[in-house]
Design a protein around this motif. Structure first.
Motif, mmCIF file in Angstrom:
data_model
loop_
_atom_site.group_PDB
_atom_site.id
_atom_site.type_symbol
_atom_site.label_atom_id
_atom_site.label_comp_id
_atom_site.label_asym_id
_atom_site.label_seq_id
_atom_site.Cartn_x
_atom_site.Cartn_y
_atom_site.Cartn_z
ATOM 1 N N VAL A 168 0.714 -1.054 0.189
ATOM 2 C CA VAL A 168 -0.059 0.068 0.359
ATOM 3 C C VAL A 168 1.348 1.190 -0.267
ATOM 4 N N ARG A 169 2.278 0.804 0.692
ATOM 5 C CA ARG A 169 2.539 2.528 1.018
ATOM 6 C C ARG A 169 3.836 2.494 -0.126
ATOM 7 N N GLU A 170 3.380 1.617 -1.155
ATOM 8 C CA GLU A 170 4.090 1.456 -2.500
ATOM 9 C C GLU A 170 3.010 1.802 -3.906
ATOM 10 N N GLY A 171 2.176 2.614 -3.385
ATOM 11 C CA GLY A 171 1.157 2.787 -4.039
ATOM 12 C C GLY A 171 -0.373 2.071 -4.808
ATOM 13 N N CYS A 222 -8.252 6.610 3.777
ATOM 14 C CA CYS A 222 -6.858 7.009 4.769
ATOM 15 C C CYS A 222 -6.327 6.700 3.673
ATOM 16 N N VAL A 223 -4.504 7.098 3.553
ATOM 17 C CA VAL A 223 -3.911 7.569 3.379
ATOM 18 C C VAL A 223 -2.550 7.147 3.666
ATOM 19 N N SER A 224 -1.915 6.122 2.663
ATOM 20 C CA SER A 224 -1.229 5.485 3.642
ATOM 21 C C SER A 224 0.280 5.774 2.366
ATOM 22 N N GLY A 225 1.787 6.762 2.877
ATOM 23 C CA GLY A 225 2.411 6.110 2.196
ATOM 24 C C GLY A 225 1.907 7.436 0.386
ATOM 25 N N LYS A 226 1.956 6.506 -0.676
ATOM 26 C CA LYS A 226 2.154 6.554 -2.234
ATOM 27 C C LYS A 226 0.329 5.740 -2.071
#
Length: 281
Positions: free
Chosen positions: A109-112, A238-242
């Motif tokens: 998730v953090r990578e997009g 929610c947003v997590s990283g990208k």
């Protein structure tokens, strides 16, 4: 079972190809679930593979949105989530994640990556399998580690009415029954402004508020939440990283219904939620 998942994934991928055998430009939809969406519930392997066996209505909705890839793990032998980052991961009442799966999902998730999560603290769908049977869908979702990583916790009010009801959102009318409520984990002040949010104190275009701990505004000095809540916590973005997460605190949407109008609402709402999750808005 893992081999059966691989064979099914190959068949669904071929179904997404045109007559030339070249895949259409459609997103990959990864499905990780304990619900009987792909295989259904059966007494034995003969019943499971029967040609006349009816399909779950959600299977057609998922395959129409992209190339469906059923997953039996979120961490492959290399420790990576086996899904391209431009796809969509649908987590529908998943079983508890292993530490390796939590790490793989968080990194993906953090990578997009984009996630559409249905997390039900009190599943109301009937099952032919008894309590304790490993084939039974997950009655109570257990995802606290990854939810906390995303800035959320899931609460449940056991005094709420048990009847199914529709929750109106811009994504469609979401059927819920004995639903949970998302709240922010820890001390979270004003959440990150996602597209559609209006600022500190007003509702956004989805009927949500950017709020603090347990759904109220935080105070100066609190950490910023990467989420905002919709429909009093039934939905969270929610947003997590990208990457981005669209989470629903109930899984009643996936229940079967003999009522054609109810089934049509379910199909349309699932399609709308997937489109929203894929859009990144």
């Amino acid at each position: 079972m893992r081999g059966a998942f691989a064979l099914l994934a190959s068949a669904l991928a071929l179904a997404a190809c045109g007559e030339s055998g070249v895949p259409r430009s459609t997103p990959t939809i990864g499905l990780y679930t304990s619900l009987p969406i792909v295989w259904g519930e059966s007494g034995d392997i003969r019943e499971l593979l029967a040609d006349e066996r009816p399909q779950h209505w959600a299977l057609a909705a998922l395959t129409s949105a992209g190339t469906l890839t059923p997953l039996d793990t979120l961490a492959d032998a290399s420790g990576n989530l086996p899904l391209p980052r431009d796809g969509l991961l649908v987590l529908a009442q998943p079983r508890p994640l292993t530490p390796q799966e939590n790490v793989a999902l968080d990194r993906w998730v953090r990578e997009g990556g984009s996630v559409l999560l249905f997390a039900d603290p009190m599943l109301t769908a009937p099952s032919r399998y008894a309590l304790g049977d490993p084939r039974r869908p997950q009655d109570t979702v257990l995802l606290s580690p990854i939810l906390a990583r995303w800035g959320l916790r899931l609460e449940f009010d056991d005094a709420q009415p048990a009847d199914e009801r529709l929750v109106a959102t811009d994504f469609g009318a979401i059927p819920v029954a004995l639903a949970g409520r998302f709240r922010f984990s820890g001390n979270s002040g004003e959440g990150a402004l996602l597209p559609g949010t209006s600022g500190k104190n007003g509702p956004d275009r989805h009927g949500g508020l950017v709020t603090g701990k347990t759904g109220i505004m935080g105070k100066d000095g609190d950490a910023a939440s990467p989420c905002h809540l919709i429909a009093d916590g039934i939905v969270a973005q929610c947003v997590s990283g990208k990457g981005r997460i669209l989470a629903i605190s109930d899984a009643a949407l996936f229940e079967e219904s003999e009522d054609r109008a109810s089934l049509d609402i379910r199909r349309k709402t699932l399609a709308s939620l997937m489109a929203q999750a894929l859009s990144g808005d």
